[in-house]
Design a protein around this motif. Structure first.
Motif, PDB file in Angstrom:
ATOM      1  N   ALA B  37       0.731  -1.020   0.111  1.00  0.00           N
ATOM      2  CA  ALA B  37       0.091   0.090  -0.061  1.00  0.00           C
ATOM      3  C   ALA B  37       1.057   1.344  -0.071  1.00  0.00           C
ATOM      4  O   ALA B  37       0.623   2.100  -0.795  1.00  0.00           O
ATOM      5  CB  ALA B  37      -1.005  -0.177   1.100  1.00  0.00           C
ATOM      6  N   VAL B  38       1.635   1.253   0.778  1.00  0.00           N
ATOM      7  CA  VAL B  38       2.778   2.422   0.934  1.00  0.00           C
ATOM      8  C   VAL B  38       3.596   2.793  -0.275  1.00  0.00           C
ATOM      9  O   VAL B  38       3.661   3.745  -0.916  1.00  0.00           O
ATOM     10  CB  VAL B  38       3.706   2.262   2.073  1.00  0.00           C
ATOM     11  N   ILE B  39       4.106   1.425  -0.847  1.00  0.00           N
ATOM     12  CA  ILE B  39       4.929   1.620  -1.987  1.00  0.00           C
ATOM     13  C   ILE B  39       4.070   2.067  -3.329  1.00  0.00           C
ATOM     14  O   ILE B  39       4.364   3.082  -3.916  1.00  0.00           O
ATOM     15  CB  ILE B  39       5.523   0.426  -2.236  1.00  0.00           C
ATOM     16  N   ALA B  40       2.709   1.600  -3.362  1.00  0.00           N
ATOM     17  CA  ALA B  40       2.073   1.931  -4.491  1.00  0.00           C
ATOM     18  C   ALA B  40       1.690   3.456  -4.334  1.00  0.00           C
ATOM     19  O   ALA B  40       1.557   4.206  -5.159  1.00  0.00           O
ATOM     20  CB  ALA B  40       0.608   1.064  -4.235  1.00  0.00           C
ATOM     21  N   GLU B  41       1.215   4.066  -3.230  1.00  0.00           N
ATOM     22  CA  GLU B  41       0.884   5.352  -2.910  1.00  0.00           C
ATOM     23  C   GLU B  41       2.192   6.237  -3.209  1.00  0.00           C
ATOM     24  O   GLU B  41       2.120   7.287  -3.853  1.00  0.00           O
ATOM     25  CB  GLU B  41       0.354   5.645  -1.616  1.00  0.00           C
ATOM     26  N   GLY B  42       3.373   5.769  -2.707  1.00  0.00           N
ATOM     27  CA  GLY B  42       4.475   6.798  -2.643  1.00  0.00           C
ATOM     28  C   GLY B  42       5.441   6.643  -3.870  1.00  0.00           C
ATOM     29  O   GLY B  42       6.063   7.716  -4.302  1.00  0.00           O
ATOM     30  N   VAL B  43       5.509   5.350  -4.531  1.00  0.00           N
ATOM     31  CA  VAL B  43       6.698   5.416  -5.665  1.00  0.00           C
ATOM     32  C   VAL B  43       6.554   6.374  -6.797  1.00  0.00           C
ATOM     33  O   VAL B  43       7.522   6.684  -7.248  1.00  0.00           O
ATOM     34  CB  VAL B  43       6.526   3.984  -5.982  1.00  0.00           C
ATOM     35  N   GLY B  44       5.053   6.754  -7.050  1.00  0.00           N
ATOM     36  CA  GLY B  44       5.237   7.638  -8.142  1.00  0.00           C
ATOM     37  C   GLY B  44       5.724   9.134  -7.823  1.00  0.00           C
ATOM     38  O   GLY B  44       6.305   9.831  -8.625  1.00  0.00           O
ATOM     39  N   ARG B  45       5.598   9.425  -6.603  1.00  0.00           N
ATOM     40  CA  ARG B  45       6.110  10.723  -6.067  1.00  0.00           C
ATOM     41  C   ARG B  45       7.582  10.589  -6.037  1.00  0.00           C
ATOM     42  O   ARG B  45       8.230  11.670  -5.798  1.00  0.00           O
ATOM     43  CB  ARG B  45       5.648  10.819  -4.778  1.00  0.00           C
ATOM     44  N   LEU B  46       8.137   9.511  -6.022  1.00  0.00           N
ATOM     45  CA  LEU B  46       9.607   9.149  -5.700  1.00  0.00           C
ATOM     46  C   LEU B  46      10.456   9.421  -6.881  1.00  0.00           C
ATOM     47  O   LEU B  46      10.251   8.785  -8.067  1.00  0.00           O
ATOM     48  CB  LEU B  46       9.786   8.000  -5.318  1.00  0.00           C
ATOM     49  N   ASP B  47      11.133  10.739  -6.884  1.00  0.00           N
ATOM     50  CA  ASP B  47      12.374  10.884  -7.950  1.00  0.00           C
ATOM     51  C   ASP B  47      13.527  11.548  -7.297  1.00  0.00           C
ATOM     52  O   ASP B  47      13.355  11.910  -6.009  1.00  0.00           O
ATOM     53  CB  ASP B  47      11.710  11.829  -9.060  1.00  0.00           C
ATOM     54  N   THR B 254       0.619  11.609   0.108  1.00  0.00           N
ATOM     55  CA  THR B 254       1.367  10.942  -0.940  1.00  0.00           C
ATOM     56  C   THR B 254       2.806  11.155  -0.461  1.00  0.00           C
ATOM     57  O   THR B 254       3.942  10.215  -0.723  1.00  0.00           O
ATOM     58  CB  THR B 254       1.122  11.513  -2.306  1.00  0.00           C
ATOM     59  N   ASN B 255       3.349  12.453  -0.261  1.00  0.00           N
ATOM     60  CA  ASN B 255       4.544  12.903   0.195  1.00  0.00           C
ATOM     61  C   ASN B 255       4.731  11.992   1.336  1.00  0.00           C
ATOM     62  O   ASN B 255       6.111  11.424   1.413  1.00  0.00           O
ATOM     63  CB  ASN B 255       4.828  14.103   0.651  1.00  0.00           C
ATOM     64  N   ALA B 256       4.204  11.774   2.211  1.00  0.00           N
ATOM     65  CA  ALA B 256       4.505  11.010   3.564  1.00  0.00           C
ATOM     66  C   ALA B 256       4.771   9.628   3.171  1.00  0.00           C
ATOM     67  O   ALA B 256       5.845   8.960   3.441  1.00  0.00           O
ATOM     68  CB  ALA B 256       3.307  10.909   4.469  1.00  0.00           C
ATOM     69  N   ALA B 257       3.999   9.103   2.107  1.00  0.00           N
ATOM     70  CA  ALA B 257       4.287   7.520   1.590  1.00  0.00           C
ATOM     71  C   ALA B 257       5.596   7.380   0.913  1.00  0.00           C
ATOM     72  O   ALA B 257       6.231   6.463   1.417  1.00  0.00           O
ATOM     73  CB  ALA B 257       3.003   7.360   0.684  1.00  0.00           C
ATOM     74  N   ALA B 258       5.940   8.472   0.008  1.00  0.00           N
ATOM     75  CA  ALA B 258       7.116   8.578  -0.329  1.00  0.00           C
ATOM     76  C   ALA B 258       8.153   8.729   0.595  1.00  0.00           C
ATOM     77  O   ALA B 258       9.199   7.861   0.436  1.00  0.00           O
ATOM     78  CB  ALA B 258       7.326   9.615  -1.563  1.00  0.00           C
ATOM     79  N   GLY B 259       8.089   9.519   1.475  1.00  0.00           N
ATOM     80  CA  GLY B 259       9.301   9.602   2.686  1.00  0.00           C
ATOM     81  C   GLY B 259       9.316   7.997   3.375  1.00  0.00           C
ATOM     82  O   GLY B 259      10.333   7.831   3.691  1.00  0.00           O
ATOM     83  N   ILE B 260       8.401   7.402   3.644  1.00  0.00           N
ATOM     84  CA  ILE B 260       8.448   6.039   4.067  1.00  0.00           C
ATOM     85  C   ILE B 260       9.133   5.106   3.348  1.00  0.00           C
ATOM     86  O   ILE B 260      10.009   4.267   4.038  1.00  0.00           O
ATOM     87  CB  ILE B 260       6.922   5.485   4.578  1.00  0.00           C
ATOM     88  N   VAL B 261       8.966   5.345   1.995  1.00  0.00           N
ATOM     89  CA  VAL B 261       9.736   4.283   1.329  1.00  0.00           C
ATOM     90  C   VAL B 261      11.209   4.650   1.392  1.00  0.00           C
ATOM     91  O   VAL B 261      11.883   3.631   1.705  1.00  0.00           O
ATOM     92  CB  VAL B 261       9.168   4.547  -0.119  1.00  0.00           C
ATOM     93  N   VAL B 262      11.626   5.761   1.660  1.00  0.00           N
ATOM     94  CA  VAL B 262      13.008   6.161   1.667  1.00  0.00           C
ATOM     95  C   VAL B 262      13.539   5.730   3.112  1.00  0.00           C
ATOM     96  O   VAL B 262      14.548   5.104   2.968  1.00  0.00           O
ATOM     97  CB  VAL B 262      13.198   7.592   1.408  1.00  0.00           C
ATOM     98  N   LEU B 263      12.835   5.939   4.011  1.00  0.00           N
ATOM     99  CA  LEU B 263      13.121   5.585   5.138  1.00  0.00           C
ATOM    100  C   LEU B 263      13.284   3.917   5.385  1.00  0.00           C
ATOM    101  O   LEU B 263      14.231   3.466   5.728  1.00  0.00           O
ATOM    102  CB  LEU B 263      11.846   6.016   6.513  1.00  0.00           C
ATOM    103  N   LEU B 264      12.149   3.290   4.766  1.00  0.00           N
ATOM    104  CA  LEU B 264      12.464   2.102   4.888  1.00  0.00           C
ATOM    105  C   LEU B 264      13.412   1.412   4.075  1.00  0.00           C
ATOM    106  O   LEU B 264      14.285   0.445   4.548  1.00  0.00           O
ATOM    107  CB  LEU B 264      11.264   1.184   4.344  1.00  0.00           C
ATOM    108  N   ALA B 265      13.802   1.936   2.800  1.00  0.00           N
ATOM    109  CA  ALA B 265      14.827   1.595   2.397  1.00  0.00           C
ATOM    110  C   ALA B 265      16.174   1.808   3.149  1.00  0.00           C
ATOM    111  O   ALA B 265      17.429   0.816   3.052  1.00  0.00           O
ATOM    112  CB  ALA B 265      15.169   2.411   0.915  1.00  0.00           C
ATOM    113  N   ALA B 266      16.536   2.896   3.793  1.00  0.00           N
ATOM    114  CA  ALA B 266      17.749   3.230   4.675  1.00  0.00           C
ATOM    115  C   ALA B 266      17.878   2.212   5.556  1.00  0.00           C
ATOM    116  O   ALA B 266      18.909   1.679   5.926  1.00  0.00           O
ATOM    117  CB  ALA B 266      17.594   4.736   5.091  1.00  0.00           C
ATOM    118  N   VAL B 267      16.793   2.115   6.482  1.00  0.00           N
ATOM    119  CA  VAL B 267      16.850   1.122   7.403  1.00  0.00           C
ATOM    120  C   VAL B 267      17.074  -0.265   7.039  1.00  0.00           C
ATOM    121  O   VAL B 267      18.040  -1.031   7.443  1.00  0.00           O
ATOM    122  CB  VAL B 267      15.412   0.856   8.154  1.00  0.00           C
TER     123      VAL B 267
END
Lengths: 279, 286
Positions: B37-47, B254-267
């Motif tokens: 859910a998070v990735i689906a929402e956030g990944v589009g915003r991620l660049d 959406t920004n939050a979701a993208a931020g979560i993706v970055v955070l998860l990737a870092a962890v």
């Protein structure tokens, strides 16, 4: 007892008994004398009033049944006993006349002179063969650059291991067989250039062939060092030592030249033990 | 004749196996659903822009650069403070401290501290570092607070690791005339290092995702510059995400979701490093 030891010492050098043929003595080796030595673990007394003289340059075997205090005794000779929790020592141990329990003695400096080989071979797992040999010098800050190779070869030759490991000095010490590991531990102890070598049942974890090699090695080291070896194997004591001390219940029962102790023990308890009536 | 024919599996066994399977599958499904859910929402915003920009009132122009930089700076600073102190106390407790009643009290305390909620550490940090030591809402106050949080975990992991070093090796070193410290440095530390490093990285990755104590010690939610020293104010990724999530505007979600993706990737990266380090050091040992 002392004079008797000295009387027979000459005879030993001339290989009076078959078991001692070729076992050299070193006249100027470091002697050790225990006087009224008591050792405790907490409330439990494990050594009682042990007084005995260990001749310099000779091999002294310490025998006795399990729990008789023989290991504790040699651990008192380099102050390893006191490292245990609640462990305590009273009495005197003199190394060439100097009391090692005097407050001015630094146990770490003492242990450079009195090396130890343990029951289980215990090479350092994070180090290769070469570093294992050098570890004692490295940890005491005495490893001079440029001398390392020479020390490694000399120590490994002295421990009769050089030929087997010369091409794999960079391999881990734990990759060797049990007997080789134990010889590596002896090389490691020799690299520090001690005067005395304490061996706490060095063969008890080894097979008969590896045991024979260690015994051979003790023969080549005899005379160069004062060696005290604890063993539960009476045949081994007979094969490798000049003198034998028999311990029972934390006390010294009898100390005599090995030949004499095994052929005509003076104490009936010694006789019972060496003839297998108990133990 | 002895019956060799396979008997039917008893019902209890089947039920137990099903329960165990359920215990594995249910949380896994929940976790995967959340991630998807998070990735689906956030990944589009991620660049690249999202990562390289500063925050903004306009959701589509906002980025996480100061928060990401703040998080990294904070964790590095926490590492520099917490790891030496924690490893030092673990060594003291295992190698030097005597096993008296005092040691028992410390033992119980450290174990309990590891279980204290992070908000409490935030309150402690607020009183001691922010107010009493007057460090205010600075990076160093945040790092000190997080250090308190991770130290019990690192101490416990380090002590476990030190305990796996066989006593025979200590005796071997001491028997050659090594002092206690040279024995610790030459024998104990090299053997205990893999466990200490993994323990530290896992604790720090927890600190990386921590937000509650930082809200209390005053991490900023909107910041337009990069941290420029230990006294700098700062934001962190979790704080930035927390801020965005609490906005009503959909685009910020959406920004939050993208931020979560970055955070998860870092962890995940940190944890992967922990696994790699452990693996490498252990292989070297064998």
């Amino acid at each position: 007892m002392e004079s008797e030891q000295e009387q027979e010492a000459g005879a030993l050098g001339m290989a009076s008994g078959s078991v001692l043929r070729g076992l050299p003595t070193g006249a100027d080796g470091t002697s050790i004398e225990a006087l009224g030595l008591n050792a405790y673990y907490g409330q439990k007394q494990v050594l009682r009033e042990v007084s005995m003289k260990i001749r310099g340059g000779c091999v002294t075997a310490v025998i006795g049944p399990s729990g008789c205090g023989k290991s504790t005794f040699i651990r008192c000779l380099n102050r390893m006993h006191e490292l245990g929790a609640g462990a305590r020592v009273t009495g005197r141990v003199a190394l060439d006349g100097q009391d090692i329990y005097a407050p001015t003695v630094d146990p770490a400096l003492l242990r450079r002179r009195v090396g130890m080989v343990f029951q289980e071979p215990n090479p350092f797992p994070t180090m290769n063969i070469r570093d294992n040999v050098l570890s004692g010098l490295a940890m005491t800050g005495r490893l001079a650059a440029g001398q390392a190779d020479e020390i490694v070869e000399r120590s490994l030759r002295a421990a009769a291991l050089w030929e087997e490991v010369r091409d794999k000095l960079k391999e881990p010490g734990l990759g060797l067989s049990g007997g080789q590991q134990q010889r590596l531990c002896i090389a490691r102890a020799l690299a520090v250039e001690p005067d005395v070598l304490l061996m706490d049942e060095p063969c008890s974890a080894l097979d008969p062939i590896a045991t024979a090699r260690i015994e051979e090695l003790i023969h080549t080291l005899a005379g160069k060092f004062t060696i005290v070896i604890v063993t539960h194997n009476m045949q081994q004591a007979a094969r490798v030592s000049h003198d034998t001390a028999f311990f029972l219940g934390g006390a010294l029962v009898e100390l005599a030249p090995t030949n004499r102790l095994f052929t005509s023990p003076r104490d009936s308890r010694t006789e019972d033990y060496i003839t297998g009536k108990f133990g | 004749m002895i019956a060799m024919r396979r008997r039917s599996v008893p019902v209890g066994e089947i039920v137990f196996r099903a329960l165990c399977l359920g215990a594995v599958v249910v949380p896994l499904v929940a976790l995967v659903a959340l991630l998807v859910a998070v990735i689906a929402e956030g990944v589009g915003r991620l660049d690249a822009d999202f990562v390289m920009r500063f925050p903004s009132r306009i959701a589509s122009a906002a980025g996480i650069l100061p928060a990401l930089a703040g998080s990294i700076a904070l964790v590095l600073l926490t590492m520099l403070i917490a790891v030496p102190v924690a490893v030092g106390s673990a060594l003291y407790l295992e190698e030097y401290g005597n096993r008296g009643r005092f040691a028992g009290v410390i033992e119980v305390n450290i174990t309990n501290l590891a279980g204290v909620p992070s908000v409490i550490y935030g309150l402690l940090g607020l009183e001691i570092f922010v107010r009493f030591l007057a460090l205010r809402q600075s990076l160093i106050a945040g790092a000190l607070t997080l250090s308190l949080l991770v130290m019990p975990v690192i101490i416990t992991a380090s002590r476990e690791s030190i305990r796996t070093v066989p006593n025979a090796l200590r005796e071997a070193a001491l028997g050659m005339g090594a002092t206690r410290w040279s024995m610790v440095r030459g024998v104990v530390l090299p053997m205990a290092a893999p466990g200490m490093i993994t323990g530290s990285i896992l604790a720090l990755s927890r600190a990386f995702g921590e937000s509650a104590p930082l809200i209390i010690v005053g991490a900023a939610t909107f910041i337009t510059f990069l941290p420029n020293g230990v006294m700098s104010s700062y934001s962190t990724l979790p704080i930035q995400i927390f801020n965005w999530v609490s906005r009503p505007h959909e685009a910020f979600q959406t920004n939050a979701a993208a931020g979560i993706v970055v955070l998860l990737a870092a962890v995940l990266c940190l944890n992967a490093v922990a696994v790699l380090v452990r693996h490498r050091l252990q292989r070297r040992r064998n």
